[in-house]
Motif scaffolding. Sequence first.
Motif, PDB file in Angstrom:
ATOM      1  N   UNK A 177     -68.361  46.870  64.158  1.00 15.39           N
ATOM      2  CA  UNK A 177     -67.067  48.509  64.180  1.00 15.39           C
ATOM      3  C   UNK A 177     -65.303  48.476  63.873  1.00 15.39           C
ATOM      4  N   UNK A 178     -64.885  47.734  63.333  1.00 10.69           N
ATOM      5  CA  UNK A 178     -64.073  47.008  63.291  1.00 10.69           C
ATOM      6  C   UNK A 178     -64.406  47.908  61.896  1.00 10.69           C
ATOM      7  N   UNK A 179     -62.640  48.297  61.904  1.00  4.50           N
ATOM      8  CA  UNK A 179     -62.367  49.808  60.475  1.00  4.50           C
ATOM      9  C   UNK A 179     -61.949  48.068  58.741  1.00  4.50           C
ATOM     10  N   UNK A 180     -62.095  48.248  58.060  1.00  2.00           N
ATOM     11  CA  UNK A 180     -62.416  47.940  57.038  1.00  2.00           C
ATOM     12  C   UNK A 180     -60.213  47.910  56.640  1.00  2.00           C
ATOM     13  N   UNK A 181     -59.888  46.479  56.436  1.00  2.00           N
ATOM     14  CA  UNK A 181     -58.684  47.203  55.859  1.00  2.00           C
ATOM     15  C   UNK A 181     -58.724  47.881  54.687  1.00  2.00           C
ATOM     16  N   UNK A 182     -57.819  48.786  54.270  1.00  2.00           N
ATOM     17  CA  UNK A 182     -57.080  49.657  53.128  1.00  2.00           C
ATOM     18  C   UNK A 182     -58.748  50.395  53.226  1.00  2.00           C
ATOM     19  N   UNK A 183     -59.205  50.828  53.621  1.00  2.00           N
ATOM     20  CA  UNK A 183     -60.497  52.075  53.421  1.00  2.00           C
ATOM     21  C   UNK A 183     -60.574  52.420  54.337  1.00  2.00           C
ATOM     22  N   UNK A 184     -59.880  52.313  55.794  1.00  2.00           N
ATOM     23  CA  UNK A 184     -59.960  53.295  56.929  1.00  2.00           C
ATOM     24  C   UNK A 184     -61.316  53.235  57.787  1.00  2.00           C
ATOM     25  N   UNK A 185     -61.533  54.787  58.145  1.00  2.00           N
ATOM     26  CA  UNK A 185     -62.838  54.448  59.220  1.00  2.00           C
ATOM     27  C   UNK A 185     -63.941  54.936  58.950  1.00  2.00           C
ATOM     28  N   UNK A 186     -64.949  54.239  59.505  1.00  2.00           N
ATOM     29  CA  UNK A 186     -66.501  54.471  59.530  1.00  2.00           C
ATOM     30  C   UNK A 186     -67.155  55.061  60.191  1.00  2.00           C
ATOM     31  N   UNK A 187     -67.968  56.022  59.683  1.00  2.00           N
ATOM     32  CA  UNK A 187     -69.082  56.665  61.101  1.00  2.00           C
ATOM     33  C   UNK A 187     -69.268  56.165  62.003  1.00  2.00           C
ATOM     34  N   UNK A 188     -69.444  54.725  62.435  1.00  3.28           N
ATOM     35  CA  UNK A 188     -70.323  54.021  62.886  1.00  3.28           C
ATOM     36  C   UNK A 188     -68.810  53.039  63.576  1.00  3.28           C
ATOM     37  N   UNK A 189     -67.429  53.599  63.207  1.00  2.00           N
ATOM     38  CA  UNK A 189     -65.937  52.435  63.777  1.00  2.00           C
ATOM     39  C   UNK A 189     -65.359  53.818  64.416  1.00  2.00           C
ATOM     40  N   UNK A 190     -66.910  54.834  65.065  1.00  2.00           N
ATOM     41  CA  UNK A 190     -65.375  55.733  66.043  1.00  2.00           C
ATOM     42  C   UNK A 190     -66.472  55.539  67.283  1.00  2.00           C
ATOM     43  N   UNK A 195     -87.445  84.638  76.518  1.00  2.00           N
ATOM     44  CA  UNK A 195     -88.240  83.653  75.984  1.00  2.00           C
ATOM     45  C   UNK A 195     -87.846  82.306  75.601  1.00  2.00           C
ATOM     46  N   UNK A 196     -87.380  81.414  74.237  1.00  2.53           N
ATOM     47  CA  UNK A 196     -87.033  80.253  73.484  1.00  2.53           C
ATOM     48  C   UNK A 196     -86.092  81.358  72.924  1.00  2.53           C
ATOM     49  N   UNK A 197     -84.328  80.962  72.834  1.00  4.44           N
ATOM     50  CA  UNK A 197     -84.063  81.192  71.477  1.00  4.44           C
ATOM     51  C   UNK A 197     -82.830  81.255  72.534  1.00  4.44           C
ATOM     52  N   UNK A 198     -82.330  81.420  73.721  1.00  6.21           N
ATOM     53  CA  UNK A 198     -80.793  81.751  73.963  1.00  6.21           C
ATOM     54  C   UNK A 198     -80.085  80.536  74.271  1.00  6.21           C
ATOM     55  N   UNK A 199     -80.272  79.625  73.943  1.00  2.00           N
ATOM     56  CA  UNK A 199     -79.052  78.097  73.913  1.00  2.00           C
ATOM     57  C   UNK A 199     -78.119  78.547  73.224  1.00  2.00           C
ATOM     58  N   UNK A 200     -77.171  77.626  73.154  1.00  2.00           N
ATOM     59  CA  UNK A 200     -77.042  76.700  74.393  1.00  2.00           C
ATOM     60  C   UNK A 200     -75.262  76.831  74.388  1.00  2.00           C
ATOM     61  N   UNK A 201     -75.531  75.631  75.381  1.00  6.42           N
ATOM     62  CA  UNK A 201     -73.554  75.467  75.872  1.00  6.42           C
ATOM     63  C   UNK A 201     -73.200  74.451  74.626  1.00  6.42           C
ATOM     64  N   UNK A 202     -71.682  74.585  74.408  1.00 10.21           N
ATOM     65  CA  UNK A 202     -70.940  73.938  73.490  1.00 10.21           C
ATOM     66  C   UNK A 202     -70.562  73.135  73.660  1.00 10.21           C
ATOM     67  N   UNK A 203     -70.103  72.187  73.011  1.00  4.42           N
ATOM     68  CA  UNK A 203     -70.076  70.825  73.516  1.00  4.42           C
ATOM     69  C   UNK A 203     -69.207  70.273  72.784  1.00  4.42           C
ATOM     70  N   UNK A 204     -67.988  69.674  72.671  1.00  7.57           N
ATOM     71  CA  UNK A 204     -67.597  69.139  72.289  1.00  7.57           C
ATOM     72  C   UNK A 204     -66.957  67.512  72.445  1.00  7.57           C
ATOM     73  N   UNK A 205     -66.942  67.117  71.584  1.00  3.52           N
ATOM     74  CA  UNK A 205     -66.478  65.048  71.605  1.00  3.52           C
ATOM     75  C   UNK A 205     -65.168  64.695  71.171  1.00  3.52           C
ATOM     76  N   UNK A 206     -65.186  63.607  71.557  1.00  2.33           N
ATOM     77  CA  UNK A 206     -63.619  63.195  70.632  1.00  2.33           C
ATOM     78  C   UNK A 206     -63.166  61.990  70.571  1.00  2.33           C
ATOM     79  N   UNK A 207     -62.538  61.049  69.925  1.00  2.00           N
ATOM     80  CA  UNK A 207     -63.151  59.608  69.179  1.00  2.00           C
ATOM     81  C   UNK A 207     -62.466  58.690  70.261  1.00  2.00           C
ATOM     82  N   UNK A 208     -63.158  57.571  70.748  1.00  2.66           N
ATOM     83  CA  UNK A 208     -62.106  56.686  71.171  1.00  2.66           C
ATOM     84  C   UNK A 208     -60.657  56.750  70.971  1.00  2.66           C
ATOM     85  N   UNK A 209     -59.930  56.790  69.673  1.00  2.00           N
ATOM     86  CA  UNK A 209     -58.741  56.727  68.885  1.00  2.00           C
ATOM     87  C   UNK A 209     -58.415  57.073  67.829  1.00  2.00           C
ATOM     88  N   UNK A 210     -57.460  57.359  67.720  1.00  2.00           N
ATOM     89  CA  UNK A 210     -56.739  58.001  66.233  1.00  2.00           C
ATOM     90  C   UNK A 210     -56.835  57.424  65.349  1.00  2.00           C
TER      91      UNK A 210
END
Length: 559
Positions: free
Chosen positions: A39-52, A533-548
């Motif tokens: 999960x570590x962010x490589x120095x100078x390269x910023x985040x990756x999808x799996x580091x958040x 019938x089926x098709x009336x979903x859904x709830x909107x869900x907002x998530x936030x990463x654990x860090x900036x």
Amino acid sequence: MDHGTTSPLASPALDRRAILKTAGISSLAVAAAASSADAATAPGRGPTPWSLDFSVVRRQRPVDLVARGFEQLRDRFEDRSQRYERLSPTGRPGRVRLQGGHLKVTGTSFFTLFRSTTRQVAPYAAVVVDVARGGTSQGTVMSGLVKDADNYVVAWYDQAAGSVGLDVSVGGEVQTLATAEASLQRPFQLGFGLTSTTVVALVDDGSGFRPLAKGNLTGIVDLRRPAALAQWRNGFGVRAPSGTVVLDGVTAGYFGQLGLRDPHLVTRADGTPYLKDGKAYLTFTQAGLGFFETAHWGVWTMDVRTFELTQVANLFFQRDGERTVLGDHAGHIVFDDRSDRWIIANSTWGDFTGESVQVNYVTLPERRSPLRGVHVLRTRKLPLPVAQLPSAAVGQWDPHLTRIGRRWYVAFVNARAFFNFYPALARSGPGEDFTDLRLVGADDDKVETEGTVLQKFGERWYVLASNGDASPAAIRGQYPVYDLTMRQVGRLDAPHPTNIPWPMVIPVPLRNNRTRWLMVTFNGTQLNEELLGYGTHGDLIVMRADRTTYGHQFKPLPR
């Protein structure tokens, strides 16, 4: 588009879950996604999808019968500024007067329809009548669309009979599409909803609107045709054997939504999020009154601090060679500043019958922004390459477009059959347009993976997607992450709240030269599935990463 209450006259054409139960899709021995343990962010390269690490911070569900901000008629009967054409199918209209904020109709065996001057340009409409506390207990009230005395489609409530229903009259021949028992105490609201060809009668006696009767106009009158719809107006009506029927008001306009799904960030061509004044612009599939063809597409803003939602545009579509106006959805809007144009691409779910779906597109000059108002746009097919499939493959959907360097990249979904599909990626040649595409790659080992999103993390671009419930157990409920050759390189660390939620990641620039990472998705919660019938979903869900993270992922847009 995630394929995540029943009238005998208008049951859904297909139910995705039922299809999956009978499709015999076998589990595949597919290896689990690459580990995200580093999960570590490589120095100078910023985040990756799996580091958040994302977690849920807000869940909300705006439900509106008449879309907020898109009302065409609002009359509290306090003056005579709003004019109505008075019609009587029986030739006995009754006496009408305004008094103290009430509209009163009195007479013997009367039937009066009130046709307003307001209308919608697409068959997505809602009309709500406020029924007053006083008046006769023998009356019937109506809300709906009116062409003339012989042509109307209305929801009605008959207080004497204790029933609610839907009537359509064509040339004076009246058909009752559906009825249901109801015992309402005045005051209450009677609502009419039209989404494509589906009509629903709804009531609100203090606890919010609930649908009671559902019907379909197919084979009776086609209001998807602009020439036909142009003659119909928002209206309401009353009838009674005697006495007085009293109304307190009427509101009408474009149909709103029962749920929001398929969130897609509006971006510039280079992927920069369209963020203005602290608000992100997103498109949503707005759930209609039934299956996929009853939904439509809208543009909303979301405050990136409070997550408050506001609808700012309604988008409807006509396709090349076709006259009907449809609610196609599940797509992406891009502003291409090099060419001063808007690119709009979406999926042709607006008349879904189970035969095929494709990606269509249209371009608009900069001055014709699709981010405000109501638009009916004519689209054509986007020639996407068929990824390792025979020409008889049933569909492609969920487009996302980004220009990386001198090439356009388009992520999308390929379907072997309904519903057996996987993510793919195409790109243009250097300097070519987004319509000149060649296949880069596809993950055809997947059997239920969609919601494709192109997103930059740090210095690299990735394709994100979502594995549905029919996926093999080892990868079910994951968000796979691919590089630009469509090789899976990891997975996103975030909750997976429904069958196939879209991983719409939003990098938000902060003033301290850092980036906050949000993710907007949805769940599969239905509303009134037993009738609609089926098709009336859904709830909107907002998530936030654990860090900036340090630095701005994209240069902030000017204020």
